[in-house]
Each structure stands twice: as structure tokens, then as C-alpha cells.
Write a protein that holds these residues in place. Structure first.
Motif, mmCIF file in Angstrom:
data_model
loop_
_atom_site.group_PDB
_atom_site.id
_atom_site.type_symbol
_atom_site.label_atom_id
_atom_site.label_comp_id
_atom_site.label_asym_id
_atom_site.label_seq_id
_atom_site.Cartn_x
_atom_site.Cartn_y
_atom_site.Cartn_z
ATOM 1 N N ASN A 170 -5.253 -29.279 15.294
ATOM 2 C CA ASN A 170 -4.448 -29.069 16.034
ATOM 3 C C ASN A 170 -3.211 -27.748 15.564
ATOM 4 O OD1 ASN A 170 -5.969 -29.937 17.735
ATOM 5 N ND2 ASN A 170 -4.419 -31.666 18.399
ATOM 6 N N ILE B 178 -1.413 -24.677 15.125
ATOM 7 C CA ILE B 178 -0.816 -23.146 15.276
ATOM 8 C C ILE B 178 -0.234 -21.832 14.949
ATOM 9 C CG2 ILE B 178 -1.600 -24.281 17.975
ATOM 10 C CD1 ILE B 178 2.296 -23.141 17.909
ATOM 11 N N ALA C 242 0.457 -28.438 15.900
ATOM 12 C CA ALA C 242 0.968 -27.989 17.884
ATOM 13 C C ALA C 242 2.072 -29.776 18.419
ATOM 14 C CB ALA C 242 0.106 -27.802 18.501
ATOM 15 N N THR D 262 2.398 -25.032 21.064
ATOM 16 C CA THR D 262 0.706 -25.427 21.507
ATOM 17 C C THR D 262 0.189 -24.232 21.813
ATOM 18 O OG1 THR D 262 0.749 -26.029 24.352
ATOM 19 C CG2 THR D 262 1.765 -27.302 22.754
ATOM 20 N N PRO D 263 -1.124 -24.120 21.760
ATOM 21 C CA PRO D 263 -1.931 -22.704 22.042
ATOM 22 C C PRO D 263 -1.740 -22.124 23.730
ATOM 23 C CG PRO D 263 -2.882 -24.796 20.914
ATOM 24 C CD PRO D 263 -1.872 -25.315 21.117
ATOM 25 N N SER D 264 -1.563 -22.849 24.162
ATOM 26 C CA SER D 264 -1.064 -22.152 25.676
ATOM 27 C C SER D 264 0.328 -21.949 26.053
ATOM 28 C CB SER D 264 -1.215 -23.009 26.755
ATOM 29 O OG SER D 264 -0.791 -24.649 27.227
ATOM 30 N N VAL D 265 1.154 -22.646 24.896
ATOM 31 C CA VAL D 265 2.898 -22.367 25.069
ATOM 32 C C VAL D 265 3.335 -21.662 24.090
ATOM 33 C CG1 VAL D 265 5.478 -23.488 25.703
ATOM 34 C CG2 VAL D 265 3.105 -23.875 27.225
ATOM 35 N N GLN D 266 2.967 -20.342 23.806
ATOM 36 C CA GLN D 266 4.238 -20.061 21.988
ATOM 37 C C GLN D 266 5.590 -20.551 22.659
ATOM 38 O OE1 GLN D 266 1.841 -19.009 19.146
ATOM 39 N NE2 GLN D 266 0.286 -20.315 20.935
#
Length: 116
Positions: free
Chosen positions: A7, A9, A69, A100-104
Motif C-alpha cells: 500500500n 503511494i 498509505a 490513500t490512493p483515493s484521497v491524495q
């Protein structure tokens, strides 16, 4: 066996050097609590490169580092030369909760120059 982190990023660090006097002959680096940014050892700090922000007319330097992440990371910026290190003057470390990958997580820090 080598430990593999999952995980990871790509986290971008940007710092504004508008208030910093000339840095010629020194390297601007990122250093901190995770091994990817040196585990607080200047010899393993990660160099930043100029990324001039024409829109805001700022001297912005940046680097992207792969970090776990969601992990809390402590860090600082440091100017390195053959004669030593000039640390940011703020006493406390900067703290970042990696996205996270969806929340930079996007930000631009200002280099703290007191005493440099």
C-alpha cells in the motif's frame, strides 16, 4: 528476508523557498521518520529539485516519495553542504498523515528560515 511494504503511494512534498537567501552550493533535502526519507540520517535524506511555480511567482522545490498509505510521518527540510546541515528553525517536526490512493494530500510548505 527483505521486508516489503504494501500500500505504498507516491506522496509529493513541495516547499516554497521565497524567504530563503541564496542556497548555491547546498542541497535542499527532505528528511524524516520513515526510511524512505532517511530515518533522520542526513546521509540518507532525499533531495528536492526546483519546480518553479510561474503562476504564483514562487521558488518551489519538490520531490515525490513512495510512503505507506495512511501512515503518520514526521519530517523537516534541511539545507545540506560539505560543512554540515542547516535545519529549519521550527523546533517541532512537521507531521503528515499520508493520503490513500483515493484521497491524495496536496500542500506547499514554507521553509522556516530563522537562523539560516
Amino acid at each position: 528476508a527483505k521486508e516489503v511494504e504494501t500500500n505504498l503511494i507516491s506522496q509529493r512534498f513541495e516547499v516554497n523557498l521565497n524567504d530563503v537567501p541564496e542556497i548555491e552550493g547546498r542541497r535542499l533535502a527532505l528528511i524524516g521518520s520513515h526510511k524512505a526519507i532517511g530515518h533522520w540520517a542526513a546521509a540518507h535524506a532525499v533531495d528536492l529539485l526546483p519546480a518553479f511555480n510561474i503562476q504564483d511567482n514562487k521558488r518551489v522545490w519538490s520531490v515525490s516519495v513512495k510512503l505507506p498509505a495512511g501512515e503518520n510521518i514526521e519530517y523537516k527540510y534541511v539545507l545540506l553542504s560539505e560543512t554540515g546541515a542547516a535545519w529549519e528553525s521550527n523546533a517541532l517536526n512537521r507531521l503528515l498523515k499520508v493520503g490513500t490512493p483515493s484521497v491524495q494530500v496536496d500542500f506547499v510548505d514554507n521553509f522556516n528560515v530563522e537562523g539560516i
